[in-house]
Scaffold this motif. Structure first.
Motif, PDB file in Angstrom:
ATOM      1  N   CYS A 293       0.823  -1.179  -0.044  1.00  0.00           N
ATOM      2  CA  CYS A 293      -0.209  -0.070   0.092  1.00  0.00           C
ATOM      3  C   CYS A 293       0.799   1.389   0.048  1.00  0.00           C
ATOM      4  O   CYS A 293       0.317   2.641  -0.020  1.00  0.00           O
ATOM      5  CB  CYS A 293      -0.800  -0.107   1.228  1.00  0.00           C
ATOM      6  N   MET A 294       2.206   1.258   0.008  1.00  0.00           N
ATOM      7  CA  MET A 294       3.021   2.375  -0.012  1.00  0.00           C
ATOM      8  C   MET A 294       3.072   2.842  -1.466  1.00  0.00           C
ATOM      9  O   MET A 294       2.838   2.024  -2.326  1.00  0.00           O
ATOM     10  CB  MET A 294       4.483   2.066   0.430  1.00  0.00           C
ATOM     11  N   PRO A 295       3.565   3.968  -1.551  1.00  0.00           N
ATOM     12  CA  PRO A 295       3.796   4.434  -2.925  1.00  0.00           C
ATOM     13  C   PRO A 295       4.786   3.759  -3.825  1.00  0.00           C
ATOM     14  O   PRO A 295       5.684   3.152  -3.035  1.00  0.00           O
ATOM     15  CB  PRO A 295       4.261   5.917  -2.652  1.00  0.00           C
ATOM     16  N   ASP A 296       4.713   3.522  -5.216  1.00  0.00           N
ATOM     17  CA  ASP A 296       5.417   2.668  -6.004  1.00  0.00           C
ATOM     18  C   ASP A 296       7.122   2.994  -5.609  1.00  0.00           C
ATOM     19  O   ASP A 296       7.742   1.928  -5.781  1.00  0.00           O
ATOM     20  CB  ASP A 296       4.992   2.699  -7.313  1.00  0.00           C
ATOM     21  N   GLU A 297       7.272   4.165  -5.471  1.00  0.00           N
ATOM     22  CA  GLU A 297       8.788   4.538  -5.403  1.00  0.00           C
ATOM     23  C   GLU A 297       9.206   3.809  -4.223  1.00  0.00           C
ATOM     24  O   GLU A 297      10.250   3.461  -4.104  1.00  0.00           O
ATOM     25  CB  GLU A 297       8.974   6.102  -5.273  1.00  0.00           C
ATOM     26  N   ILE A 298       8.556   4.010  -3.098  1.00  0.00           N
ATOM     27  CA  ILE A 298       9.084   3.460  -1.646  1.00  0.00           C
ATOM     28  C   ILE A 298       8.885   2.024  -1.926  1.00  0.00           C
ATOM     29  O   ILE A 298       9.701   1.322  -1.298  1.00  0.00           O
ATOM     30  CB  ILE A 298       8.099   4.043  -0.449  1.00  0.00           C
ATOM     31  N   TYR A 299       7.925   1.489  -2.455  1.00  0.00           N
ATOM     32  CA  TYR A 299       7.573  -0.076  -2.476  1.00  0.00           C
ATOM     33  C   TYR A 299       8.674  -0.727  -3.336  1.00  0.00           C
ATOM     34  O   TYR A 299       8.971  -1.801  -2.985  1.00  0.00           O
ATOM     35  CB  TYR A 299       6.155  -0.344  -3.125  1.00  0.00           C
ATOM     36  N   TYR A 300       9.096  -0.177  -4.249  1.00  0.00           N
ATOM     37  CA  TYR A 300      10.256  -0.861  -5.124  1.00  0.00           C
ATOM     38  C   TYR A 300      11.448  -1.107  -4.390  1.00  0.00           C
ATOM     39  O   TYR A 300      12.104  -2.121  -4.361  1.00  0.00           O
ATOM     40  CB  TYR A 300      10.580   0.277  -6.284  1.00  0.00           C
ATOM     41  N   HIS A 301      11.813   0.076  -3.469  1.00  0.00           N
ATOM     42  CA  HIS A 301      12.805  -0.030  -2.463  1.00  0.00           C
ATOM     43  C   HIS A 301      12.771  -1.099  -1.526  1.00  0.00           C
ATOM     44  O   HIS A 301      13.701  -1.866  -0.900  1.00  0.00           O
ATOM     45  CB  HIS A 301      13.444   1.206  -2.100  1.00  0.00           C
ATOM     46  N   MET A 302      11.414  -1.109  -0.991  1.00  0.00           N
ATOM     47  CA  MET A 302      11.289  -1.972   0.114  1.00  0.00           C
ATOM     48  C   MET A 302      11.291  -3.519  -0.373  1.00  0.00           C
ATOM     49  O   MET A 302      11.675  -4.447   0.437  1.00  0.00           O
ATOM     50  CB  MET A 302       9.882  -2.043   0.638  1.00  0.00           C
TER      51      MET A 302
END
Length: 156
Positions: free
Chosen positions: A95-104
């Motif tokens: 549910c995080m923004p795509d930019e953050i989710y990519y790094h997660m």
């Protein structure tokens, strides 16, 4: 008694205590009227077993490092606490923004958490990279066991 015997005993203690913790959480959820029943049992068990294997691998690496540098045990704790808190245990990483989710997604803990969550709700919009996770598991187990063989035994 060798150090590796202590490691194996600690692994067994952690597995049993974690299993009892899962059982306790399920009992508490049942008492409050929630339904902790899995939708896909094999998916969740696969995630749990991968978690155990990754923990064993990283733990054996830590035994090897701490046999040479004992002070790094505290440093490891200080590094892993924020890592666990930010890996999606308390929130849905998808549910995080795509930019953050990519790094997660580079964090294997995040992927394992999502894998286990797929056992409870297969409709969540996540994609687990199983090859990446198994690379982490087998890589950490290999490095950890090699460190036990060549570093820990040299320290004794």
């Amino acid at each position: 008694m060798k150090r590796f015997d202590t490691v194996v005993a600690r692994i067994l203690v952690e597995i049993v205590s974690s299993f009892l913790g899962v059982c306790l959480v399920c009992v508490v959820l049942l008492c409050f009227g929630a339904d902790p029943v899995l939708v896909d049992l094999t998916m969740a068990i696969g995630g749990y077993l991968t978690t155990i294997a990754l923990g064993i691998g990283v733990g054996t690496i830590n035994v090897g490092i701490c046999s040479v540098f004992p002070g790094l045990a505290l440093g490891y704790i200080l590094v892993t606490m924020p890592l666990y808190l930010s890996s999606g245990v308390y929130f849905m990483a998808c549910c995080m923004p795509d930019e953050i989710y990519y790094h997660m997604k580079w964090n294997p803990i995040t992927q394992i958490i999502e894998w286990v969550r797929l056992g409870y709700d297969p409709t969540i919009p996540v994609h687990v990279d199983y090859l990446y996770l198994f690379g982490w598991v087998f890589g950490s187990l290999t490095i950890g066991l090699l460190m036990e063989r060549y570093v820990v035994r040299a320290q004794q």
